[in-house]
Design a protein around this motif. Structure first.
Motif, short mmCIF file in Angstrom:
data_model
loop_
_atom_site.label_atom_id
_atom_site.label_comp_id
_atom_site.label_asym_id
_atom_site.label_seq_id
_atom_site.Cartn_x
_atom_site.Cartn_y
_atom_site.Cartn_z
N VAL A 40 0.76 -1.20 -0.11
CA VAL A 40 0.11 -0.08 0.16
C VAL A 40 0.84 1.15 -0.04
O VAL A 40 0.26 2.17 -0.47
N PHE A 41 2.09 1.11 0.30
CA PHE A 41 2.83 2.31 0.63
C PHE A 41 3.77 2.79 -0.71
O PHE A 41 4.41 1.86 -1.27
N ARG A 42 3.93 4.07 -1.18
CA ARG A 42 4.45 4.47 -2.27
C ARG A 42 6.03 4.39 -1.94
O ARG A 42 6.39 4.99 -0.92
N GLY A 43 6.54 4.09 -2.86
CA GLY A 43 8.23 4.17 -2.89
C GLY A 43 8.80 2.78 -2.11
O GLY A 43 10.08 2.64 -2.23
N MET A 44 7.69 1.99 -1.63
CA MET A 44 8.60 0.69 -1.34
C MET A 44 7.97 -0.37 -2.20
O MET A 44 7.10 -1.18 -2.00
N ASP A 45 8.83 -0.53 -2.99
CA ASP A 45 8.73 -1.12 -4.41
C ASP A 45 9.42 -2.52 -4.36
O ASP A 45 8.79 -3.61 -4.59
N ILE A 46 10.82 -2.53 -4.52
CA ILE A 46 11.75 -3.65 -4.67
C ILE A 46 11.35 -4.57 -3.23
O ILE A 46 11.18 -5.79 -3.57
#
Length: 309
Positions: A40-46
């Motif tokens: 759900v959190f932006r920037g926590m992709d990898i």
């Protein structure tokens, strides 16, 4: 009341849930809802394995990914409200929503329709009860009116404490309720042999480190996400934060994080087995099969259990 179908794809981390869900979404011309507490959190992709490139390449609409800023909090009741909104939208388009993820508590809260997820934690009460044994907790439960503890799960001290927490809250508060659609779920689980699961986890961690996991955490810190919050998010974010704080070296980061993910996957499978004990029917498929075989097995289940529109 007419029930709207829901396809659920669950499994431990690295089992290939998203890959199967995307393949099914392409065939069924539908949309995917994420059941992952960190995606759900932006920037926590990898670190969370969002697989955004695969979604975009397949042109599959997705929901509940990148809906909060990193550093914020998100909890099961917020997930339920967001899920129901997405579920209604997709169902109104006469499509079968696909819920995919490994956060068992999120999925179970929908399938069991458990209202008390809205009750907040009471850290002060938990602290007061932490040294109570099972008999003392059962005595504490009896001190509340029967209607407030009718929900109580007596199977462990942790659940007894939660039951007391819920009863204590309900003494002076009314639960917020919201209209919920009626759902007819088909739950498909992916499972690997232990050795296969561990090999997948190890290989994926190596890939994530090469793809820039450490740099991702550095970026989050530069954006103002606190080290304490990163540690709270756990696993990749916790151990990379410890590495950046120079509390562990790179080799220790890899070793401890690998073990932590092994343990996390084991807890996920334990939770899914608990769901089965609670009455949730999970149709298990072997995750190490070729994608076309998995997809064929899943479609056979779908055709048998869900009235395709």
């Amino acid at each position: 009341m007419e029930q709207d179908p829901l396809l659920v794809i669950l499994g431990a981390t690295a089992s290939g849930k998203t890959r199967l869900a995307i393949a099914l979404a392409e065939t069924l011309a539908t949309e995917i809802i994420s059941a992952d507490s960190r995606q759900v959190f932006r920037g926590m992709d990898i670190g969370t394995g969002k697989d955004l490139a695969e979604f975009n390449q397949a042109k599959i609409p997705f929901h509940l990914i990148d809906i909060r800023e990193a550093g914020e909090s998100y909890h099961v009741n917020a997930f339920k409200e967001d899920f129901y909104a997405a579920f209604r939208q997709i169902s109104e388009r006469e499509k079968i929503p696909i819920l995919v993820g490994g956060t068992g508590m999120y999925i179970h809260s929908l399938l069991q329709n458990y209202e008390y997820t809205a009750v907040p934690k009471n850290e002060e009460l938990r602290l007061a009860l932490q040294d109570f044994d099972r008999i003392q907790l059962l005595e504490q439960i009896k001190s509340y009116p029967a209607n407030l503890v009718a929900h109580a799960d007596l199977s462990s001290t942790k659940r007894l404490i939660r039951a007391i927490e819920v009863a204590d809250y309900l003494k002076g508060n009314t639960l917020k309720t919201f209209a919920k659609p009626s759902i007819n779920p088909l739950v498909i689980g992916l499972v690997d042999e232990l050795s296969t699961r561990r090999a997948k986890i190890s290989n994926r961690l190596d890939l994530r480190l090469k793809e820039g996991l450490i740099e991702e955490v550095e970026m989050l810190i530069a954006r103002g996400v606190s080290l304490d919050k990163l540690i709270f998010y756990g696993l990749e974010y916790k151990f990379v934060a410890l590495y950046l704080m120079k509390q562990i070296d790179y080799q220790t980061l890899k070793e401890r994080l690998t073990v932590a993910i092994f343990q996390f996957a084991k807890r996920q499978m334990t939770f899914f087995r608990k769901m089965e004990k609670d009455g949730v029917k999970i149709h298990w498929l072997k995750a190490d099969k070729e994608l076309f075989s998995l997809k064929a097995e899943a479609l056979e289940l779908i055709n048998h259990h869900i009235q395709l529109k």
